[in-house]
Design a protein around this motif. Structure first.
Motif, PDB file in Angstrom:
ATOM      1  N   GLY A   1       0.758  -1.133  -0.054  1.00  0.00           N
ATOM      2  CA  GLY A   1       0.128   0.204  -0.114  1.00  0.00           C
ATOM      3  C   GLY A   1       0.823   1.308  -0.158  1.00  0.00           C
ATOM      4  O   GLY A   1       2.222   1.211   0.212  1.00  0.00           O
TER       5      GLY A   1
ATOM      6  N   ALA B   1      -2.044   5.396  -6.580  1.00  0.00           N
ATOM      7  CA  ALA B   1      -3.056   5.798  -5.687  1.00  0.00           C
ATOM      8  C   ALA B   1      -4.366   6.378  -6.046  1.00  0.00           C
ATOM      9  O   ALA B   1      -5.271   6.004  -5.728  1.00  0.00           O
ATOM     10  CB  ALA B   1      -2.449   6.375  -4.339  1.00  0.00           C
TER      11      ALA B   1
ATOM     12  N   ASP C   1      -6.316   4.425  -8.509  1.00  0.00           N
ATOM     13  CA  ASP C   1      -7.090   3.469  -7.816  1.00  0.00           C
ATOM     14  C   ASP C   1      -8.450   3.866  -7.242  1.00  0.00           C
ATOM     15  O   ASP C   1      -9.632   3.206  -7.211  1.00  0.00           O
ATOM     16  CB  ASP C   1      -6.421   3.062  -6.659  1.00  0.00           C
ATOM     17  CG  ASP C   1      -7.108   1.843  -6.032  1.00  0.00           C
ATOM     18  OD1 ASP C   1      -7.504   0.952  -6.813  1.00  0.00           O
ATOM     19  OD2 ASP C   1      -6.523   1.232  -4.916  1.00  0.00           O
TER      20      ASP C   1
ATOM     21  N   ARG D   1      -5.362   3.012   0.697  1.00  0.00           N
ATOM     22  CA  ARG D   1      -6.102   2.345  -0.458  1.00  0.00           C
ATOM     23  C   ARG D   1      -7.277   2.724  -0.768  1.00  0.00           C
ATOM     24  O   ARG D   1      -8.204   2.926   0.407  1.00  0.00           O
ATOM     25  CB  ARG D   1      -5.587   0.919  -0.525  1.00  0.00           C
ATOM     26  CG  ARG D   1      -4.113   0.673  -0.832  1.00  0.00           C
ATOM     27  CD  ARG D   1      -3.942  -0.748  -0.535  1.00  0.00           C
ATOM     28  NE  ARG D   1      -2.741  -1.387  -1.469  1.00  0.00           N
ATOM     29  CZ  ARG D   1      -2.230  -2.525  -1.260  1.00  0.00           C
ATOM     30  NH1 ARG D   1      -2.811  -3.477  -0.395  1.00  0.00           N
ATOM     31  NH2 ARG D   1      -1.063  -2.948  -1.862  1.00  0.00           N
TER      32      ARG D   1
END
Length: 400
Positions: free
Chosen positions: A71, A121, A124, A185
């Protein structure tokens, strides 16, 4: 929570790229007072910047791969700690070698922890407005010349370069360590709740991605893009002075480029969400190529300003689009690794341009061949990007 918290991720990413990249690039501000105070050669001090580029590129690949596994939070937290440590240690360096290792290695290592992991990130957290989100994260790099560098210059004027570097290291700790704690995340669908992975989400391993034609084409275009614009950017002030522009005004041309790059990231990000990342990337690269060539036909300050707006918008705007295309082709699972590798390749291109420009000028006492060569390389980037074809949505690798 996702729809609102994702903008916190964008804000954290923008802050990190601003402080991290800004602290590294501020070496140009320290160069003259450091040389006078220590007697170290400017070549020796500047070599720390070359080391920064190389280390940052390699570290970006490593940090990106690590963020895929554990992460982004721990990765950017480690980068924040290392950045402040590198600056504080460099401020107390008593030898050129010690400075090169602390500023060139530690600061480069830390700076690589922010860009690829935070870009990954952001991709995502966003399905819609992804290009804009990635552009906003990278916009921190455009803000850095207007914040960190002037702050360093003020501290040097008020105190000295050692105090300035130490203070910026402490500011980096105070800003980035708390910001890293907000990074997380994106939430995943709860198993058994009727949610299933999207059938259109690409699913590759990192090795499979590296072997794919999509990665080769994107990495090559990224390298050529950076190799094309890094030389003209780095030598812009010297070229303008050679054209008869006053030194202070020549520096302002560089500032206009940086500000335009910030606007370009936002503009091309919005356009990419509307028209597609590939189309906007190819168009932006084409504008970049013609802008580089056009510098050979300007000589007055107003002409330099106008062309710098176009050039800055183009090279700044295309940079985040490689991440968008990588996410669409390779999926989120290996995004940090893949984009980290692409960033490493682009860093080699960035390191090549300034060296090539200096070599050309020393050989011909002119920057003409630098701009001709850079425009040619920029056109090659257009051609490479134009042949990129994303992996078909939903394409899955068949088991052996």
């Amino acid at each position: 929570m996702k729809s609102s918290y994702r903008w916190v991720i964008v804000a954290c990413g923008a802050l990190m790229t601003c402080v991290g990249i800004g602290a590294m690039f501020s070496l140009a501000v320290y160069l003259q007072p450091m040389s006078v105070d220590t007697g170290w050669s400017r070549t020796g001090i500047s070599s720390a910047m070359t080391l920064d580029f190389l280390v940052m590129g390699a570290a970006g690949f490593g940090w990106g791969a690590l963020s895929d596994r554990i992460g982004p939070r721990l990765v950017v937290l480690a980068g924040a700690v290392l950045l402040g440590l590198g600056l504080v240690l460099a401020s107390g360096a008593t030898s050129l070698l010690q400075f090169q290792l602390t500023y060139g290695f530690l600061v480069g290592l830390a700076s690589g922890a922010f860009f690829a992991p935070m870009i990954a990130a952001a991709t995502d957290w966003f399905e819609d407005n992804r290009s804009l989100a990635v552009s906003l994260v990278s916009a921190g790099m455009g803000v850095a010349p207007m914040t960190i560098s002037p702050f360093a210059r003020w501290l040097i004027s008020a105190y000295d370069w050692r105090t300035a570097m130490m203070v910026i290291g402490m500011v980096a700790w105070s800003l980035l360590v708390p910001a890293a704690l907000f990074v997380r995340r994106a939430p995943r669908p709860v198993a058994g709740a009727g949610a299933a992975p999207s059938p259109t989400e690409p699913s590759l391993s990192a090795i499979e991605a590296f072997r794919s034609p999509q990665f080769v084409v994107l990495a090559a275009a990224f390298f050529l893009c950076c190799a094309a614009h890094s030389g003209p950017i780095f030598h812009m002030v010297s070229y303008a002075i050679g054209c008869g522009i006053a030194p202070l005004a020549a520096v302002s041309i560089y500032s206009v480029e940086g500000l335009s790059g910030l606007g370009g990231r936002l503009l091309l990000g919005l356009l990419a969400d509307r028209f597609g990342a590939k189309r906007v990337l190819v168009a932006g690269l084409l504008v970049q190529a013609f802008a580089i060539a056009s510098y050979l036909m300007v000589s007055r300050l107003g002409e330099f300003y106008l062309l710098s707006v176009v050039f800055g918008t183009a090279y700044g705007g295309v940079m985040p689009l490689y991440a968008v295309l990588a996410r669409e082709s390779f999926g989120q699972r290996v995004m940090g690794t893949v984009f980290g590798a692409m960033t490493m390749v682009s860093a080699v291109g960035m390191a090549f341009g300034p060296w090539a420009g200096g070599t050309i000028f020393d050989a011909f006492n002119s920057y003409m061949w630098l701009y001709i060569g850079a425009a040619t390389v920029a056109l090659a980037a257009v051609a490479v990007a134009a042949v990129f074809t994303a992996r078909p949505q939903g394409q899955q690798l068949q088991p052996a």
